[in-house]
Design an enzyme around this catalytic site. Structure first.
Site, PDB file in Angstrom:
ATOM      1  CG  HIS A 299      -0.395  -0.338   2.506  1.00  0.00           C
ATOM      2  ND1 HIS A 299      -0.580  -1.580   3.083  1.00  0.00           N
ATOM      3  CD2 HIS A 299       0.394   0.345   3.360  1.00  0.00           C
ATOM      4  CE1 HIS A 299       0.053  -1.627   4.242  1.00  0.00           C
ATOM      5  NE2 HIS A 299       0.640  -0.474   4.435  1.00  0.00           N
ATOM      6  NE  ARG A 303       1.922  11.937   7.953  1.00  0.00           N
ATOM      7  CZ  ARG A 303       3.099  11.720   7.350  1.00  0.00           C
ATOM      8  NH1 ARG A 303       3.371  12.339   6.192  1.00  0.00           N
ATOM      9  NH2 ARG A 303       3.988  10.892   7.854  1.00  0.00           N
ATOM     10  CD  GLU A 350      -1.743   2.546   6.404  1.00  0.00           C
ATOM     11  OE1 GLU A 350      -1.159   1.545   5.913  1.00  0.00           O
ATOM     12  OE2 GLU A 350      -1.468   3.023   7.511  1.00  0.00           O
ATOM     13  CG  ASN A 354      -1.864  12.462  11.856  1.00  0.00           C
ATOM     14  OD1 ASN A 354      -1.655  11.463  12.551  1.00  0.00           O
ATOM     15  ND2 ASN A 354      -1.236  12.695  10.725  1.00  0.00           N
ATOM     16  CG  HIS A 368       1.272  11.109 -11.222  1.00  0.00           C
ATOM     17  ND1 HIS A 368       2.184  11.798 -12.006  1.00  0.00           N
ATOM     18  CD2 HIS A 368       1.311   9.824 -11.665  1.00  0.00           C
ATOM     19  CE1 HIS A 368       2.716  10.961 -12.887  1.00  0.00           C
ATOM     20  NE2 HIS A 368       2.212   9.770 -12.692  1.00  0.00           N
ATOM     21  CD  GLU A 416      -0.069   9.445 -15.717  1.00  0.00           C
ATOM     22  OE1 GLU A 416       0.625   8.863 -14.877  1.00  0.00           O
ATOM     23  OE2 GLU A 416       0.313   9.666 -16.872  1.00  0.00           O
TER      24      GLU A 416
HETATM   25  C1  LIG Z   1       4.164   7.399 -17.931  1.00  0.00           C
HETATM   26  C2  LIG Z   1       3.072   8.196 -17.291  1.00  0.00           C
HETATM   27  O1  LIG Z   1       2.606   7.475 -16.168  1.00  0.00           O
HETATM   28  C3  LIG Z   1       3.539   9.498 -16.789  1.00  0.00           C
HETATM   29  O2  LIG Z   1       3.332   9.820 -15.637  1.00  0.00           O
HETATM   30  S1  LIG Z   1       4.360  10.509 -17.854  1.00  0.00           S
HETATM   31  C4  LIG Z   1       3.375  11.978 -17.596  1.00  0.00           C
HETATM   32  C5  LIG Z   1       4.204  13.182 -17.822  1.00  0.00           C
HETATM   33  N1  LIG Z   1       5.255  13.281 -16.842  1.00  0.00           N
HETATM   34  C6  LIG Z   1       6.054  14.315 -16.818  1.00  0.00           C
HETATM   35  O3  LIG Z   1       5.940  15.247 -17.575  1.00  0.00           O
HETATM   36  C7  LIG Z   1       7.139  14.242 -15.773  1.00  0.00           C
HETATM   37  C8  LIG Z   1       7.948  15.500 -15.765  1.00  0.00           C
HETATM   38  C9  LIG Z   1       7.230  16.645 -15.087  1.00  0.00           C
HETATM   39  N2  LIG Z   1       8.016  17.830 -15.192  1.00  0.00           N
HETATM   40  C10 LIG Z   1       6.988  16.307 -13.635  1.00  0.00           C
HETATM   41  O4  LIG Z   1       7.915  16.508 -12.853  1.00  0.00           O
HETATM   42  O5  LIG Z   1       5.890  15.811 -13.308  1.00  0.00           O
HETATM   43  C11 LIG Z   1       3.282  14.355 -17.680  1.00  0.00           C
HETATM   44  O6  LIG Z   1       2.998  14.773 -16.589  1.00  0.00           O
HETATM   45  N3  LIG Z   1       2.863  14.840 -18.799  1.00  0.00           N
HETATM   46  C12 LIG Z   1       1.950  15.938 -18.808  1.00  0.00           C
HETATM   47  C13 LIG Z   1       1.152  15.870 -20.045  1.00  0.00           C
HETATM   48  O7  LIG Z   1       0.310  16.750 -20.188  1.00  0.00           O
HETATM   49  O8  LIG Z   1       1.392  14.965 -20.840  1.00  0.00           O
HETATM   50 ZN   LIG Z   2       2.663   8.373 -14.244  1.00  0.00          ZN
END
Ligand SMILES: C[C@@H](O)C(=O)SC[C@H](NC(=O)CC[C@H](N)C(=O)O)C(=O)NCC(=O)O
Ligand SMILES: [Zn+2]
Length: 558
Positions: A299, A303, A350, A354, A368, A416
């Protein structure tokens, strides 16, 4: 690998027989090195006493108990992996048990993380071969024996050479001639893994003890040859190969200058080289074990300011189920577990509430959580209808093809939404930002036994991601490590807590984490009040992980 020279002598009465010491006599530990060392006496991980031994000085420890003595080999030294075995000051490199109820020069039993070895001598006869039974058992912290294995050793004493007398001890070793013990280790048990480092007297009269960064992954090493008891050829062979013939296995005092060993630098270098070799062996053993350990991401813990608000959002907008709640009033917090299936087979959330805390700082390091859904647009529409926050509309990921969207939960945690076919693990990602991707990949591979499932560089958007986990990305929850070009540190806030991972042995897990550069923030052992054994650690970026004993975890779910 630095060596240190420790030598112990204890009060004996007559001849070389096992005696129970008169209380208060104790055991004398000598510092034969040319630098001060700190002798740390602990019970468990609790530092009871610390003594600074100047070169050539000694300290008598009065006790009939088994001691765990931390012996930093060279002040400030750290083991190869950069983490000291003990929490002690001065970079304690290894800790040793010694048995102070025998009048023989000590075979220091290297030990780490809770193995407990006790030497008992069933009353041997003077000057003749004796059987020393060494019983090793892996014990949890005060949780009793986990496994008991025995090996029988044949200790053959040949009385010769000379002790320096020690007026303080009132024991005039001259009166009974000196001792040196030839030890032939004839392991009766084939599977025992015991790390015994010893005072190996080189042919040139030096007493050298190996303080290798011992760990559970060591096997027997006389002079740290790294030879595994499982192998046919005994450590003796390794020493002979290095020109340190049988006489080098004296555990005794033959020619040993109590105050300053004239050890031969060549033999010391050889032994040191072997010790370094054994560190590699240790790491190889640890890697093998970590890879064979039954591990699963259990898990993710974080918080929230209002448990019911979050539970409502996760169940109504994200389709999760509330699996269980537990209130711990004495600690003033409540947990709620939510996910897409039972905890014994699914990665779940989880939540921690608090009492009285309604807001947290999510910081910049947390990225994320990833949720796989069959239709991102549909899910986004539902979330909007429920008044949820959508921060990135559905569409292909920048620089890629996967259809994603980002939403925020009531506390501001990013989720995401990833469009994916049916999967056994909809809660599929925890994304954390790291300051050095290669360092982080190596750590999670070696210390956590994770596999690098995918690595993707996105030069256009100046970031690289690495997916780490214990199984294929489309069927298992993964740790998504994100490196933004040039960013080496992040503020971690106080909202995200940790990931919990299952393991079959929290003690060995902690050793492996230390071996590969992690920092143990909670020594392995049972949680107060419940018997669930855990250990907690930080990775090189400071992200926390808790390892939970697999059997105890399932018992908690019952
Ligand atoms: C593979 C998939 O699970 C992702 O999370 S990639 C998504 C992508 N990630 C980033 O850009 C990481 C770098 C960013 N500067 C950060 O620190 O989060 C993302 O967030 N893309 C945004 C989009 O609009 O595609
Ligand atoms: Zn991702």
């Amino acid at each position: 690998m630095q060596t240190c020279n420790l030598f112990s002598i204890t009060r004996c009465f007559n001849g070389c027989r096992d005696h129970t010491q008169v209380s208060g006599i104790g055991t004398r530990i000598w510092n034969l090195s040319d630098r001060s060392i700190e002798l740390q006496i602990r019970v468990g991980s609790v530092l009871k006493k610390a003594h600074t031994l100047k070169p050539g000085s000694s300290k008598r420890l009065k006790s009939k108990k088994i001691y765990k003595a931390y012996v930093p080999c060279g002040s400030g030294s750290r083991d190869k992996a950069g983490a000291g075995a003990g929490a002690g000051a001065g970079g304690a490199r290894s800790f040793l048990y010694y048995y102070d109820e025998t009048c023989h020069p000590y075979i220091w039993v290297h030990d780490s993380g809770g193995d407990f070895s006790r030497m008992t001598e069933p009353g041997g006869e003077e000057g003749c071969s004796r059987r020393v039974t060494v019983t090793t058992r892996a014990v949890g912290r005060a949780t009793g024996v986990v496994a008991r294995r025995r090996a029988r050793f044949k200790l053959t004493d040949k009385i010769k050479g000379g002790y320096e007398s020690d007026p303080e001890l009132g024991c005039d070793p001259q009166a009974r001639g000196a001792q040196s013990a030839m030890v032939q280790i004839l392991p009766m048990a084939s599977t025992i893994r015991l790390s015994i480092s010893s005072f190996a007297t080189t042919r040139f009269g030096g007493c050298i003890s190996m303080c290798n960064s011992s760990s559970r992954f060591n096997s027997l090493r006389l002079a740290s040859s790294g030879m595994d008891m499982d192998s046919d050829n005994l450590p003796i062979k390794a020493l002979e190969d290095e020109g340190l013939g049988p006489q080098s296995q004296n555990f005794g005092l033959k020619d040993c200058k109590i105050f300053r060993q004239e050890g031969n630098s060549k033999s010391a270098k050889t032994i040191v080289g072997m010790a370094q070799g054994s560190t590699t062996t240790t790491q190889e053993n640890a890697l093998d074990w970590v890879k064979s350990d039954k591990r699963r991401m259990l898990h993710v813990v974080y918080r929230v300011g209002d448990l019911d608000r979050t539970i409502k959002f996760y169940t109504e907008c994200l389709g999760m189920k509330l699996l269980r709640k537990r209130d711990i009033p004495e600690e003033r917090y409540t947990n709620a577990f939510l996910g897409y299936g039972p905890e014994d087979s699914h990665f779940v959330i989880e939540l921690t509430y608090n009492y009285g805390v309604d807001k947290y700082d999510i910081g910049a390091g947390f990225g994320h959580f990833g949720i796989a859904v069959d239709d991102v647009a549909k899910t986004v529409d539902l979330i909007k209808a429920k008044g949820g926050t959508v921060t990135r509309e559905p569409g292909p990921v920048k620089g890629g093809k996967s259809i994603i969207a980002f939403i925020e939960d009531p506390d501001g945690y990013k989720f995401e939404l990833i469009e994916r076919g049916p999967t056994p693990e909809p809660l599929c990602q925890v994304m954390l930002r790291v300051g050095d991707l290669d360092r982080s990949i190596a750590f999670h591979e070696k210390a956590f036994g994770m596999e690098l499932l995918r690595r993707r560089d996105n030069p256009e958007y100046k970031y690289t991601i690495a997916m780490m986990g214990y199984g294929p990305e489309d069927k298992n929850a993964v740790l998504e490590l994100t490196y933004n070009y040039g960013v080496t540190e992040y503020d971690k806030g106080n909202a995200y807590a940790q990931i919990a991972i299952g393991t079959d042995d929290v003690y060995k897990t902690a050793e492996a984490v230390k071996l590969f550069g992690g920092k143990i923030t909670r020594e392995p052992g049972p949680l107060p009040g419940i018997s669930t054994k855990i250990t907690a650690c930080l990775d090189p970026d400071g992200w926390k992980t808790v390892f939970v004993d697999n059997i105890d975890f399932l018992k908690e779910l019952e």
